[in-house]
Design an enzyme around this catalytic site. Structure first.
Site, PDB file in Angstrom:
ATOM      1  CB  VAL A 280      -0.906   0.110   1.292  1.00  0.00           C
ATOM      2  CG1 VAL A 280      -1.605   1.267   1.179  1.00  0.00           C
ATOM      3  CG2 VAL A 280      -1.891  -1.074   1.077  1.00  0.00           C
ATOM      4  CD  GLU A 298       6.084   1.889  10.823  1.00  0.00           C
ATOM      5  OE1 GLU A 298       6.716   0.833  10.341  1.00  0.00           O
ATOM      6  OE2 GLU A 298       5.085   1.823  11.610  1.00  0.00           O
ATOM      7  CB  CYS A 332       4.355  -0.432  15.127  1.00  0.00           C
ATOM      8  SG  CYS A 332       4.825   0.632  16.308  1.00  0.00           S
TER       9      CYS A 332
END
Length: 596
Positions: A280, A298, A332
């Site tokens: 994406v 990120e 993350c």
């Protein structure tokens, strides 16, 4: 002596006054945010909290709405509009009008906005964590650690240092411009757009919002379709705090939708911040290229966790299990590859398997442990495919957790925590981002081999290195190609909000958080002005005034040597030549070099 005693007394009195001033609480108003419809067992707006079972293989639930449900129970939470491109453009236009007003706000007003938010967060921790937990399946403790603490740290850092890093920064003017003052100014860009992931719905909204608003921008945030319910509630908190300080309406906006909603946002803002997958991220770059919109990406990681042979094995094993299996990869910066020195490999593996086997994962919000909760539909199928691929290529399962006590209303949105050994880099498990509770462990023999293995990845977000010799750990970490490193710790860099966050390679580029992230929301403008205006002004030396004199190049040659020569005597000689040519009467003819 009396003079110095006076200074000491004054300094002491100043310190006492500062201390007493700190004891006086700031006047921060409270805000009221309606939470009646987000509390558990209250939201019965459709079908009395029916169990939602979406069609498999479909990523978009509807062309016009985003349907939200609890991943732990699949209970319906609510519907939100999937905005069309024209609606997104209108929201951005409204944010742009608000930004022009907010850009003139004072740092005092911006700090009050932050204090109001901080006060509300501290007083409503349980509510915020409850909402995050319901929308993602994480435990209350993990929500507190990953959502509340990081956001409070961010606000506190901005209150303490934010204005300092946005004020003009004076720089050296150099030798040729010694009569000038050089500085860098930081002006707001305009409207920041952010497309954020589902894993930390509270912090992922507040992190870019705080930096954007404090630096004088407006921001429009597209929340993930997997966490729209919580995002729209958190938006109420922001709106109430903005209203309390008299900020213009529409300064911050939250939008919901799918791919076309995000695409419209990318094409209409002044900068885009994206947190998500590499695939994406590439599409966002392609769309941003059409309007030359700057981007910060990120894109996840495959962080190595390196354990040397001189560590406290039991201690590091506890950290390793937490790093690998907590919140099903919702961290993350989660470690996804584990490299353990062969000398301690057996004892390390024994400790890890003992921890995993002892865990009986409970309901995501009620249990003591969170190992295996899955937020995304069908993600467990991907995880199992990675495990199957590894086993087919020679890997073995050393330990696999079990679920006992899931709760009467729980569904199978879980994947058992799994420890895998005998892995190598031909396996997809060691190359693809897992984002799940799988812990692959590989041996290494030397520090050089550990570095080589760590760098053998298309990702480069972060790393963690453990050694009883801190110098050794630092040396290893310095050779790993990534955006941040933790020495004898895991993910500690993210709690230091003065530090930038981001990666390299397929983990993206640009930085958010920290000084770099704050200034990344700004137009960075270089400014030069006269140092002693109006007494000394820029004047073009006569030899290079138009028409250029015959000795114009000779003048420039001597001037360069006088300013930058390495030998002081050569510089003095050149300076004499410069002064001599300035005082000579030159004919206004062009030099032969110019004629050539």
């Amino acid at each position: 002596m009396e003079f110095w005693w006076s200074l000491i007394v004054l300094a002491f009195a100043y310190a006492i006054c500062r201390f007493l001033f700190m004891l006086i609480p700031p006047n921060v108003p409270s805000i009221d945010v309606d939470a009646s419809d987000v509390l558990e067992d209250v939201n019965q707006t459709q079908g009395n909290g029916f169990i939602y079972i979406p069609s498999r293989g479909r990523t978009q639930q509807s062309d016009k709405k985003v349907r939200c449900y609890e991943p732990a129970t699949m209970k319906y939470l609510g519907d939100f509009p999937a905005l069309m491109p024209a609606e997104v453009e209108e929201r951005v236009a409204q944010a742009r009008k608000a930004q022009k007003i907010w850009a003139k706000s004072s740092f005092k007003q911006r700090r009050q906005f932050l204090r109001i938010l901080l006060k509300y967060i501290i007083e409503h921790q349980e509510l915020i964590c409850e909402v995050s937990s319901r929308d993602t399946g994480k435990t209350m403790v993990d929500a507190s650690l990953g959502e509340i603490m990081t956001t409070c740290e961010k606000i506190t850092w901005l209150l303490s240092e934010g204005e300092k890093w946005l004020k003009p920064e004076y720089r050296s003017s150099g030798r040729s411009m010694i009569h000038k003052k050089a500085k860098v100014e930081f002006h707001p860009l305009g409207v920041i757009g952010a497309i954020v992931s589902w894993n930390y719905p509270f912090h992922n909204i507040f992190n870019p919002m705080l930096a954007a608003v404090f630096s004088g921008n407006s921001i429009v945030i597209k929340v993930s379709e997997n966490a729209s319910w919580s995002g729209c509630f958190y938006f109420r908190i922001i709106q109430a705090a903005l209203a309390a300080v008299g900020a213009p309406e529409n300064l911050v906006d939250i939008i919901t939708g799918f791919a076309e909603t995000g695409e419209a946002l990318v094409s209409s803002v002044d900068k885009i911040i994206f947190v998500g997958s590499p695939g994406v991220g590439k599409m966002i770059m392609k769309n941003a290229a059409e309007t030359l919109t700057p981007v910060t990406l990120e894109l996840g990681g495959k962080d190595p966790f390196i354990v040397c042979d001189d560590v406290d094995v039991a201690h590091v094993a506890q950290i390793a299990v937490r790093a690998a299996l907590q919140s099903s990869g919702q961290n993350c910066a989660g470690a996804e590859r584990f490299y353990v020195h062969k000398n301690i490999y057996p004892s390390f593996l024994s400790q890890v398997t003992k921890i995993v086997k002892s865990v009986l994962a409970g309901p995501p919000r009620g249990g003591k442990y969170d190992m295996g909760a899955i937020c995304l539909l069908e993600h467990s199928d991907k995880l199992q495919a990675l495990v199957d691929d590894a086993i087919e290529k020679g890997a073995d399962i050393a330990a696999r957790g079990s679920f006992g006590n899931l709760g009467d209303d729980a569904v199978d949105q879980y994947f058992p925590p799994t420890v895998i050994v005998n892995v190598n880099h031909t396996m997809r498990l060691m190359q693809e981002e897992t984002f799940g509770p799988i812990m692959p462990i590989m041996k290494f023999s030397t520090d050089e081999e550990a570095v080589e293995l760590a760098n053998d990845s298309r990702f480069g977000l972060g790393c963690a290195v453990f050694s009883g010799n801190q110098r050794r750990a630092k040396e290893i970490a310095s050779q790993i190609h990534c955006g941040f490193a933790a020495i004898n710790d895991f993910a500690a860099t993210y709690m230091c909000q003065s530090l930038p966050f981001g990666g390299v390679k397929d983990s993206g580029f640009g930085r958010f958080a920290g000084i770099e992230g704050l200034r990344a929301c700004c137009l960075v403008k270089a400014v030069v002005e006269d140092r002693w205006w109006p007494y000394i002004k820029t004047k073009i030396p006569k030899p290079i005034q138009y028409p250029i004199a015959e000795n114009g190049f000779d003048f420039q040659e001597s001037l360069v040597e006088a300013l930058y020569g390495l030998n002081i005597w050569d510089r003095l000689r050149a300076l004499v030549n410069v002064l001599k040519m300035l005082t000579e009467q030159n004919t206004p003819a062009n030099s032969k070099r110019n004629n050539d």
